[in-house]
Scaffold this active site. Structure first.
Site, mmCIF file in Angstrom:
data_model
loop_
_atom_site.group_PDB
_atom_site.id
_atom_site.type_symbol
_atom_site.label_atom_id
_atom_site.label_comp_id
_atom_site.label_asym_id
_atom_site.label_seq_id
_atom_site.Cartn_x
_atom_site.Cartn_y
_atom_site.Cartn_z
ATOM 1 N N SER A 45 4.498 2.525 7.930
ATOM 2 C CA SER A 45 4.160 1.409 7.050
ATOM 3 C C SER A 45 5.362 0.987 6.213
ATOM 4 C CB SER A 45 3.020 1.800 6.111
ATOM 5 O OG SER A 45 1.817 1.953 6.804
ATOM 6 N N ASP A 55 0.461 -7.587 1.465
ATOM 7 C CA ASP A 55 0.879 -6.191 1.617
ATOM 8 C C ASP A 55 2.399 -6.061 1.642
ATOM 9 O OD1 ASP A 55 0.397 -3.508 1.702
ATOM 10 O OD2 ASP A 55 0.006 -3.406 3.855
ATOM 11 N N HIS A 75 0.814 -1.217 0.000
ATOM 12 C CA HIS A 75 0.000 0.000 0.000
ATOM 13 C C HIS A 75 0.850 1.271 0.000
ATOM 14 C CE1 HIS A 75 0.348 -0.235 4.534
ATOM 15 N NE2 HIS A 75 0.382 1.080 4.404
#
Length: 448
Positions: free
Chosen positions: A206, A133, A103
């Site tokens: 992230s 992911d 992402h």
């Protein structure tokens, strides 16, 4: 309790164990676990407890990733604007291989990587996998550092954990917590087996690493749960474990895509409502709602309504747990399974199949070929179409559930097995079929 008071409490507990204060006698096992060297390293020169020595070698391998998306206007192709950003970690310094989140790079046109020493490089996307992911970038740069990767299966709840990244527009930031839980799922992705930690993770973290107390990579930070506005940190963060990460990274580096194993089972998560319906007093497991004809699941004897509770020695929390185990296994892997049927425990063994199923799959009670699910009719000869896959070439050709195929290429069809074998022998050729529909014979060509 605030983070500050947690750290203070930990230091006091270790201070008393260290022998600087009176402590009760302890067993050798407790002493090994609670000794000051094992629990928290001590820097005698500065007189402080610290993990800096173990972590400092890994920090230069943590990078900031910026994704540039195509902006509006005539200059967009030459000068795309930053659309999103995150963190990443170098796992192979010689090849310049960086792991981050899918992402973080999603829909990007260009990617840049900032190193802790101030250098900036353009990065090439090697591949990305949405289900886990995980994404892999590559930079061409000298003098890189890399982290040491360890097996996440060795983790235990209560181990110390450190999250490193570039949160909220800040420079590289290190936070500390513990492993709060393992094998977490239910976040909505196809492949789920997360590490849960209370190390502070915020927007921008992230794709950054989750490290153990020796600075070794144990996971990739990927998600948080937050009850407040703006997605702030509430002490519940999730990381993709290295067990899954390395499987994905190795495949992306080799071919740019991920091929997963399969066992031909349609699964749903066991809920409290479903458990009451079938008379179970558990709320963790994966319910089998479909078994693909000819699949490993059918050969293992599993049936709709069975509840999987363990697979390959791992507890099954929900359907995601099974996907996480099967999805990173090589074809041919044998997996012991424990399941419940009518409230009684039983066991079997699944064999992981290649990700691309055979074009024709023949099972004990059904066959699948070219978008058609076939069964033997209740009476008479032929093969009855039970299901027509939506969007398939068979659906476009006009086949309908309930049709009974009586001829293929002008030859009479005896049963579903006969038709499946003829379709398999036809390969990619179009096969003209004759079906009975409302007592009328209809001629339809079945595309490959």
């Amino acid at each position: 309790m605030t983070k500050h008071s947690l750290l203070a409490g930990a230091a006091l507990a270790i201070f008393s164990v260290s022998g600087m204060a009176q402590a009760a006698p302890m067993t050798a096992a407790r002493a090994a676990v609670q000794s000051p060297v094992a629990a928290m390293p001590y820097d005698a020169r500065r007189g402080v407890f610290t993990f800096a020595a173990g972590l400092e070698e890994s920090l230069p391998a943590v990078v900031q990733v910026t994704t540039l998306g195509q902006s509006r206007g005539p200059s967009s192709a030459r000068n795309p604007k930053p659309s999103q950003g995150g963190s990443g970690v170098i796992i192979d310094a010689r090849e310049g291989i960086i792991v981050t989140n899918h992402h973080v790079i999603e829909n990007g046109q260009k990617f840049t990587v900032d190193l802790i020493d101030g250098r900036l490089f353009d990065a090439t996307l090697i591949g990305a996998d949405k289900a886990t992911d995980i994404a892999v970038l590559k930079i061409d740069a000298p003098g890189l550092s890399q982290v040491t990767t360890v097996d996440s299966d060795t983790l235990r709840s209560g181990d110390l954990a450190f999250a490193v990244g570039y949160p909220l527009g800040l420079d590289q930031t290190l936070t500390m917590g513990v492993i709060s839980g393992l094998n977490r799922s239910g976040m909505g992705d196809a492949i789920e087996d997360y590490i849960q930690t209370d190390a502070a993770v915020n927007s921008g973290n992230s794709g950054g690493p989750l490290l153990d107390s020796r600075g070794r990579l144990i996971g990739i930070n990927t998600a948080i749960l937050s009850g407040g506005f703006g997605g702030g940190n509430d002490g519940i963060a999730f990381a993709v474990p290295t067990r899954i990460m390395m499987f994905v990274v190795d495949q992306l580096r080799a071919s740019g895509e991920v091929k997963r194993g399969r066992v031909g089972l349609g699964l749903g998560s066991l809920t409290a409502e479903r458990a009451r319906e079938i008379g179970l007093n558990i709320v963790r497991g994966a319910v089998v709602y479909d078994v693909e004809p000819g699949s490993s699941g059918e050969k293992a004897g599993l049936k709709p309504g069975d509840v999987l509770t363990r697979i390959q020695g791992r507890p099954v929390a929900n359907a995601g747990s099974v996907q996480a185990t099967v999805g990173i296994a090589q074809a041919g892997t044998q997996m012991p399974v424990v399941y419940l049927r009518d409230g009684r425990e039983a066991s079997t063994q699944l064999t992981v199949e290649p990700s691309d199923p055979a074009a024709v799959r023949l099972g004990a009670h059904a066959a699948i070929a070219r978008g058609l699910t076939l069964r033997n009719p209740t009476s008479g000869r032929g093969a009855q179409i039970a299901v027509v896959e939506a969007g398939s070439s068979a659906a476009a050709a006009g086949f309908e559930a309930g049709d009974v195929v009586v001829q293929a290429g002008g030859a009479e069809i005896s049963d579903m097995k006969d038709l499946a074998q003829r379709l398999q022998a036809a390969g990619e050729a179009v096969v003209p079929l004759t079906v009975l529909r409302d007592n009328e014979r209809v001629e339809i060509d079945l595309p490959a």
